[in-house]
Write a protein that holds these residues in place. Structure first.
Motif, mmCIF file in Angstrom:
data_model
loop_
_atom_site.group_PDB
_atom_site.id
_atom_site.type_symbol
_atom_site.label_atom_id
_atom_site.label_comp_id
_atom_site.label_asym_id
_atom_site.label_seq_id
_atom_site.Cartn_x
_atom_site.Cartn_y
_atom_site.Cartn_z
ATOM 1 N N ILE A 1 0.855 -1.187 0.000
ATOM 2 C CA ILE A 1 0.000 0.000 0.000
ATOM 3 C C ILE A 1 0.891 1.236 0.000
ATOM 4 N N VAL A 2 0.682 2.109 -0.984
ATOM 5 C CA VAL A 2 1.522 3.293 -1.169
ATOM 6 C C VAL A 2 0.651 4.532 -0.996
ATOM 7 N N GLY A 3 1.091 5.460 -0.174
ATOM 8 C CA GLY A 3 0.336 6.686 0.036
ATOM 9 C C GLY A 3 1.224 7.797 0.547
ATOM 10 N N HIS A 4 0.674 9.010 0.568
ATOM 11 C CA HIS A 4 1.446 10.159 1.009
ATOM 12 C C HIS A 4 1.669 10.100 2.516
ATOM 13 N N ALA A 5 2.817 10.618 2.944
ATOM 14 C CA ALA A 5 3.205 10.536 4.352
ATOM 15 C C ALA A 5 2.178 11.183 5.270
ATOM 16 N N SER A 6 1.566 12.294 4.857
ATOM 17 C CA SER A 6 0.608 12.973 5.730
ATOM 18 C C SER A 6 -0.652 12.152 5.941
ATOM 19 N N GLY A 7 -0.997 11.302 4.979
ATOM 20 C CA GLY A 7 -2.168 10.458 5.132
ATOM 21 C C GLY A 7 -1.938 9.293 6.076
ATOM 22 N N ALA A 8 -0.685 8.870 6.226
ATOM 23 C CA ALA A 8 -0.383 7.719 7.079
ATOM 24 C C ALA A 8 -0.775 8.004 8.525
ATOM 25 N N ASP A 9 -0.416 9.162 9.055
ATOM 26 C CA ASP A 9 -0.768 9.503 10.437
ATOM 27 C C ASP A 9 -2.283 9.627 10.594
ATOM 28 N N LEU A 10 -2.937 10.214 9.619
ATOM 29 C CA LEU A 10 -4.396 10.356 9.686
ATOM 30 C C LEU A 10 -5.073 8.990 9.705
ATOM 31 N N LEU A 11 -4.579 8.058 8.921
ATOM 32 C CA LEU A 11 -5.182 6.730 8.876
ATOM 33 C C LEU A 11 -4.890 5.929 10.135
ATOM 34 N N ARG A 12 -3.742 6.141 10.738
ATOM 35 C CA ARG A 12 -3.477 5.468 12.006
ATOM 36 C C ARG A 12 -4.463 5.941 13.078
ATOM 37 N N ALA A 13 -4.774 7.233 13.062
ATOM 38 C CA ALA A 13 -5.774 7.745 14.003
ATOM 39 C C ALA A 13 -7.158 7.176 13.695
ATOM 40 N N GLU A 14 -7.507 7.087 12.411
ATOM 41 C CA GLU A 14 -8.803 6.510 12.028
ATOM 42 C C GLU A 14 -8.885 5.042 12.446
ATOM 43 N N ALA A 15 -7.787 4.321 12.326
ATOM 44 C CA ALA A 15 -7.787 2.899 12.673
ATOM 45 C C ALA A 15 -8.041 2.683 14.161
ATOM 46 N N ASP A 16 -7.733 3.664 14.988
ATOM 47 C CA ASP A 16 -7.921 3.530 16.433
ATOM 48 C C ASP A 16 -9.340 3.848 16.889
ATOM 49 N N ARG A 17 -10.176 4.342 15.997
ATOM 50 C CA ARG A 17 -11.546 4.675 16.389
ATOM 51 C C ARG A 17 -12.404 3.408 16.448
ATOM 52 N N PRO A 18 -13.336 3.323 17.390
ATOM 53 C CA PRO A 18 -14.130 2.097 17.596
ATOM 54 C C PRO A 18 -15.307 2.004 16.629
ATOM 55 N N TRP A 19 -15.020 1.808 15.356
ATOM 56 C CA TRP A 19 -16.062 1.848 14.338
ATOM 57 C C TRP A 19 -17.133 0.783 14.587
ATOM 58 N N SER A 20 -18.373 1.222 14.594
ATOM 59 C CA SER A 20 -19.541 0.358 14.766
ATOM 60 C C SER A 20 -20.765 1.225 14.509
ATOM 61 N N VAL A 21 -21.923 0.598 14.378
ATOM 62 C CA VAL A 21 -23.150 1.380 14.190
ATOM 63 C C VAL A 21 -23.390 2.273 15.404
ATOM 64 N N ARG A 22 -23.128 1.750 16.587
ATOM 65 C CA ARG A 22 -23.313 2.552 17.803
ATOM 66 C C ARG A 22 -22.390 3.770 17.800
#
Length: 225
Positions: A77-98
């Motif tokens: 997976i290749v992406g811009h460096a600034s997006g990597a930190d943003l996606l790491r933060a998104e990955a830590d969110r407790p995604w669910s319908v609730r």
């Protein structure tokens, strides 16, 4: 080069996906907005006799471009460096319908985007948000000759365009769109000046994620108003 266009229904928020393939390997541009969307694309690639991708490029970090990544096996997976930190933060969110419901109650402007996410995901246990495994800052050329160029802009700080010289195509992602709806103000408009800076006589086609492809002449007419 193969393109699966984005979904016209704005409530579904499905970004277009492209595959660039030759004897050197294949490059997938954006992952689909969910694992189920990625599997639909995989079935279409198989039906068309196209090879599985070796590289997955993120045009930017927004969910409708990256949430399908966990369904693509054995890709870099290749992406811009600034997006990597943003996606790491998104990955830590407790995604669910609730969680989606709670966030919309806190900020009603998130409603359309979060409703689309609820429709997109079949299984929250399956969803994994993946940052890029390889990052770049300005531009990078993949072994297939595909060029990734960071352009930034108001839609997303990590916006990247993908240039396919052999096909005379530039994939614009969402780079020239205004900010996402929950961040948009009445003054925000499409960034046609950014497109103008990208126009190149050697590129015949310009493909955005949620818009019909444009020829070079189409793009020039659009910018001229």
């Amino acid at each position: 080069m193969w393109v699966c266009p984005g979904e016209a229904d704005p409530e579904l928020v499905r970004a277009g996906v492209a595959l660039i393939a030759d004897e050197r390997g294949s490059v997938l541009v954006d992952a689909g907005q969910s694992p189920s969307h990625a599997r639909e694309i995989q079935a279409a690639l198989l039906a068309a006799g196209l090879p599985a991708p070796r590289w997955l490029v993120y045009t930017h970090h927004h969910w409708d471009h990256v949430w399908g990544a966990c369904a693509w096996p054995d890709v870099e997976i290749v992406g811009h460096a600034s997006g990597a930190d943003l996606l790491r933060a998104e990955a830590d969110r407790p995604w669910s319908v609730r969680y989606l419901r709670e966030e919309v109650l806190r900020n009603r402007r998130l409603g359309p985007s979060f409703r689309a996410r609820a429709l997109a995901v079949d299984s929250w246990e399956e969803l994994r948000i993946l940052p890029p495994t390889r990052v770049f800052t300005d531009e990078v050329e993949l072994p297939t000759g595909v060029l990734l160029r960071h352009v930034g802009g108001r839609h997303a700080p990590d916006s990247t365009v993908v240039v396919v010289p052999d096909s005379e195509v530039m994939l614009l992602g969402d780079s020239w769109y205004p900010p996402p709806a929950h961040l948009r103000t009445p003054a925000d408009e499409p960034d046609l000046a950014l497109v103008g800076r990208l126009l190149d006589d050697t590129i015949g086609w310009y493909v955005s994620s949620h818009s019909a492809p444009m020829t070079l002449d189409d793009a020039r007419r659009a910018i001229a108003g």
